[in-house]
Design a protein around this motif. Structure first.
Motif, PDB file in Angstrom:
ATOM      1  N   PHE A   1      61.088  73.062  60.703  1.00  0.00           N
ATOM      2  CA  PHE A   1      61.458  72.386  59.454  1.00  0.00           C
ATOM      3  C   PHE A   1      62.807  72.798  58.877  1.00  0.00           C
ATOM      4  O   PHE A   1      63.369  72.074  58.088  1.00  0.00           O
ATOM      5  CB  PHE A   1      60.333  72.658  58.438  1.00  0.00           C
ATOM      6  CG  PHE A   1      60.427  72.062  57.066  1.00  0.00           C
ATOM      7  CD1 PHE A   1      60.678  70.712  56.876  1.00  0.00           C
ATOM      8  CD2 PHE A   1      60.209  72.864  55.940  1.00  0.00           C
ATOM      9  CE1 PHE A   1      60.699  70.180  55.593  1.00  0.00           C
ATOM     10  CE2 PHE A   1      60.238  72.334  54.660  1.00  0.00           C
ATOM     11  CZ  PHE A   1      60.483  70.992  54.485  1.00  0.00           C
TER      12      PHE A   1
ATOM     13  N   SER B   1      54.817  75.786  61.514  1.00  0.00           N
ATOM     14  CA  SER B   1      54.962  75.211  60.163  1.00  0.00           C
ATOM     15  C   SER B   1      54.535  76.247  59.134  1.00  0.00           C
ATOM     16  O   SER B   1      53.944  77.263  59.467  1.00  0.00           O
ATOM     17  CB  SER B   1      54.028  74.023  59.989  1.00  0.00           C
ATOM     18  OG  SER B   1      54.452  72.926  60.707  1.00  0.00           O
ATOM     19  N   ALA B   2      54.760  75.911  57.882  1.00  0.00           N
ATOM     20  CA  ALA B   2      54.242  76.735  56.788  1.00  0.00           C
ATOM     21  C   ALA B   2      52.723  76.621  56.777  1.00  0.00           C
ATOM     22  O   ALA B   2      52.166  75.626  57.245  1.00  0.00           O
ATOM     23  CB  ALA B   2      54.800  76.217  55.480  1.00  0.00           C
TER      24      ALA B   2
ATOM     25  N   GLU C   1      57.958  78.393  55.821  1.00  0.00           N
ATOM     26  CA  GLU C   1      58.055  78.719  57.240  1.00  0.00           C
ATOM     27  C   GLU C   1      58.595  80.136  57.439  1.00  0.00           C
ATOM     28  O   GLU C   1      58.229  80.820  58.386  1.00  0.00           O
ATOM     29  CB  GLU C   1      58.968  77.709  57.952  1.00  0.00           C
ATOM     30  CG  GLU C   1      58.265  76.433  58.421  1.00  0.00           C
ATOM     31  CD  GLU C   1      57.919  75.453  57.306  1.00  0.00           C
ATOM     32  OE1 GLU C   1      58.315  75.679  56.151  1.00  0.00           O
ATOM     33  OE2 GLU C   1      57.223  74.442  57.593  1.00  0.00           O
TER      34      GLU C   1
ATOM     35  N   THR D   1      54.092  74.211  51.552  1.00  0.00           N
ATOM     36  CA  THR D   1      55.300  73.425  51.257  1.00  0.00           C
ATOM     37  C   THR D   1      55.096  72.594  49.979  1.00  0.00           C
ATOM     38  O   THR D   1      55.970  72.541  49.121  1.00  0.00           O
ATOM     39  CB  THR D   1      55.668  72.510  52.445  1.00  0.00           C
ATOM     40  OG1 THR D   1      55.697  73.308  53.625  1.00  0.00           O
ATOM     41  CG2 THR D   1      57.019  71.865  52.262  1.00  0.00           C
TER      42      THR D   1
ATOM     43  N   ARG E   1      60.083  66.167  55.387  1.00  0.00           N
ATOM     44  CA  ARG E   1      58.683  66.580  55.501  1.00  0.00           C
ATOM     45  C   ARG E   1      58.157  66.313  56.910  1.00  0.00           C
ATOM     46  O   ARG E   1      58.481  65.295  57.511  1.00  0.00           O
ATOM     47  CB  ARG E   1      57.819  65.869  54.454  1.00  0.00           C
ATOM     48  CG  ARG E   1      58.134  66.238  53.018  1.00  0.00           C
ATOM     49  CD  ARG E   1      58.060  67.732  52.754  1.00  0.00           C
ATOM     50  NE  ARG E   1      56.796  68.337  53.102  1.00  0.00           N
ATOM     51  CZ  ARG E   1      55.760  68.483  52.271  1.00  0.00           C
ATOM     52  NH1 ARG E   1      55.838  68.059  51.044  1.00  0.00           N
ATOM     53  NH2 ARG E   1      54.659  69.081  52.685  1.00  0.00           N
ATOM     54  N   GLY E   2      57.388  67.257  57.401  1.00  0.00           N
ATOM     55  CA  GLY E   2      56.873  67.146  58.766  1.00  0.00           C
ATOM     56  C   GLY E   2      57.916  67.491  59.819  1.00  0.00           C
ATOM     57  O   GLY E   2      57.724  67.260  61.013  1.00  0.00           O
ATOM     58  N   GLY E   3      59.041  68.062  59.390  1.00  0.00           N
ATOM     59  CA  GLY E   3      60.187  68.271  60.281  1.00  0.00           C
ATOM     60  C   GLY E   3      60.009  69.321  61.364  1.00  0.00           C
ATOM     61  O   GLY E   3      60.866  69.445  62.248  1.00  0.00           O
ATOM     62  N   SER E   4      58.899  70.053  61.343  1.00  0.00           N
ATOM     63  CA  SER E   4      58.712  71.071  62.390  1.00  0.00           C
ATOM     64  C   SER E   4      58.622  70.440  63.784  1.00  0.00           C
ATOM     65  O   SER E   4      59.007  71.056  64.775  1.00  0.00           O
ATOM     66  CB  SER E   4      57.438  71.871  62.147  1.00  0.00           C
ATOM     67  OG  SER E   4      57.503  72.466  60.889  1.00  0.00           O
TER      68      SER E   4
HETATM   69  N1  ASP Z   1      56.050  72.536  56.210  1.00  0.00           N
HETATM   70  C1  ASP Z   1      56.747  71.299  56.263  1.00  0.00           C
HETATM   71  C2  ASP Z   1      55.901  70.193  55.664  1.00  0.00           C
HETATM   72  O1  ASP Z   1      54.771  70.440  55.267  1.00  0.00           O
HETATM   73  C3  ASP Z   1      57.186  70.962  57.648  1.00  0.00           C
HETATM   74  C4  ASP Z   1      56.087  70.699  58.635  1.00  0.00           C
HETATM   75  O2  ASP Z   1      54.932  71.023  58.399  1.00  0.00           O
HETATM   76  O3  ASP Z   1      56.395  70.169  59.695  1.00  0.00           O
HETATM   77  O4  ASP Z   1      56.350  69.096  55.582  1.00  0.00           O
END
Ligand code: ASP
Ligand code: MG
Length: 471
Positions: free
Chosen positions: A194, A38-39, A127, A44, A208-211
């Protein structure tokens, strides 16, 4: 073993953490490992804000300051995570990316236009900056590695920018691109989580959270043995420990339970992340970067039971109920129209309930979707019949999840009488016929209290997992 390991933003929040994670990966170098990253924490969010600010305020001074700060954060990380000769190389690469980002932000500021497509492009920098640093940290530890974007790895999506869906051709592409790297070259690729790309080459994000979804998609494509989601917690708990300090670690849960928990607000993984794994029965392990020896939680296709019957409780506390009611209309037609409009506007419906008189449809949506939802339903007057739209603000949704609830009489009774005794009013209730969860809406002020009461009622701090499996 073939393992896809995903590291979330907090796990790679600075250079020392990145080096720590790279060392964890190096411990498993006898295996075929793909890293998804992830970032860095907060990046993000800061990119989202920057994009909006450039567009609304159009201040070039702000852009200069923003990119300088972002560059510094990543330079500092490189200094702590990467040794020469890789350090100079990755610094140069970061410079180029930061330059590119600055130009894009300036462009948005001059044009005064921010499309969903350009927003995704901007978000991708998080990312795209963290993956080369992680990869260079591996190189510094003597592990052969290369950084790739989701697009390089073969993740092709539709063009629903902001919440893009991977297309099925991705599986073959990912397999063709990743397998030679891990198998023939014996290298450890570090793939940006992501992000993907459309067929015509535009960068997209998976939500969001797509990693997590990046990791599971890759795992399914290369027939991995396991997916490891490295986090800062030991695994899935019976409730959010911020609400219930005595919440207990769950060692095993099923795909279906995990999906229910994710949908109803547990921050364990992206709600769509398990989909690619189910057919191939690839297990997911949630592990703690700071406590790597702990076995964590494993998510599999088996449903075990616990003495608590309810396995875990979740809370989503920033939601609104939208009511569509009236008389003299064709209920099915109105439902179809409401959901079509919501889908078009990108409104995510968390929970629905219908009164049996067919005069009322209640939907719980995230507060951040409210404006879009109300806009989508503006001209209800022109529909056939007499349709009204109203809303109830400041609501929370509590959900009790557990496979053992299915077919066990009395669970709902216990839930509602415990809450009734505590004077908590229930606004709306929903249970699907899978019986894996009972969800209900209460006033926002009652949300946390309801979770605590139910955690006690089902004795979840003392619950023991039993090796009886439910089909
Ligand atoms: N960096 C993106 C986010 O904060 C993806 C991730 O963290 O999964 O949503
Ligand atoms: Mg993140």
């Amino acid at each position: 073993m073939r393992i896809v390991m995903k590291f979330g933003g907090t796990s790679v929040k600075d250079g020392r953490s990145i080096r720590h994670c790279a060392k964890l990966v190096s411990k498993y170098s006898d295996n075929e490992v793909v890293v998804v990253v992830s970032a860095m924490a907060g990046v993000t969010d800061s990119l989202t804000n920057a994009a909006k600010k450039c567009y609304t305020e159009q201040s070039t001074g702000y852009i200069k300051m923003f990119v300088a700060e972002l560059a510094k954060k990543h330079y500092d990380a490189v200094k702590d995570a990467v040794d020469e000769p890789y350090r100079s190389k990755v610094m140069e690469y970061i410079d180029r990316l930061i330059d590119e980002l600055e130009k894009v932000l300036l462009g948005i500021s001059y044009l005064g236009e921010l499309t969903k497509r350009s927003e995704d492009y901007i978000l991708s920098f998080g990312e795209r900056l963290s993956a080369p640093i992680f990869s260079s940290a591996l190189l510094s530890l003597g592990i052969d590695s290369l950084a790739m974007t989701g697009g390089d790895a073969g993740i092709i999506t539709n063009s629903n920018f902001g919440r893009a869906k991977p297309l099925s051709i991705s599986y073959e592409l990912v397999r063709n691109r990743i397998e030679p790297i891990i198998k023939l070259r014996g290298s450890t690729p570090v793939v940006t989580g992501f992000i993907g790309t459309t067929e015509d080459g535009n960068i997209t994000t998976l939500g969001r959270g797509g990693s997590d979804l990046t990791a599971t998609l890759i795992a399914a494509a290369i027939d991995a043995d396991e997916v490891w989601l490295w986090k800062e917690v030991d695994g899935v708990l019976t409730a959010d420990p911020k609400i219930v300090p005595e919440a207990k670690l769950i060692s095993e849960i099923s795909y279906q339970e995990a999906m229910e928990l994710a949908h109803f607000g547990a921050k364990i993984l992206h709600p769509r992340a398990l989909e690619p794994l189910i057919k191939k029965r690839i297990p997911v392990r949630i592990k703690n970067t700071f406590n790597p020896e702990n076995p964590g939680t494993v998510i599999t296709d088996r449903c075990n039971t616990t003495t608590g019957i309810v396995k875990a409780l979740t809370l989503i506390d920033k939601v609104t109920i939208v009511n569509v009611s009236g008389a003299g209309f064709d209920f099915a037609e109105v439902m179809a129209e409401v959901f079509r409009r919501f889908a078009e506007a990108g409104v995510n419906v968390i929970m629905i309930s219908q009164s049996s008189s067919e005069l009322n449809l209640s939907m719980v949506i995230d507060r951040s979707d409210l404006r879009r939802a109300m806009k989508a339903l503006t001209d209800v007057d022109s529909w056939n019949g007499n349709v009204n739209v109203s809303k109830v603000d400041d609501v929370a949704v509590v959900s009790a999840v557990g496979a053992a609830m299915a077919g066990t009489p009395g669970v709902a009774g216990r839930i509602f009488s415990a809450l009734g005794k505590a004077g908590i009013n229930i606004i709306m209730i929903s249970q699907s016929c899978s019986e894996y969860n009972i969800s209900f809406a209460v006033s926002r002020d009652d949300g946390k209290k309801a979770v605590k009461i139910l955690h006690d009622e089902f004795c979840l701090s003392d619950a023991v997992e039993i090796n009886t499996f439910i089909k």
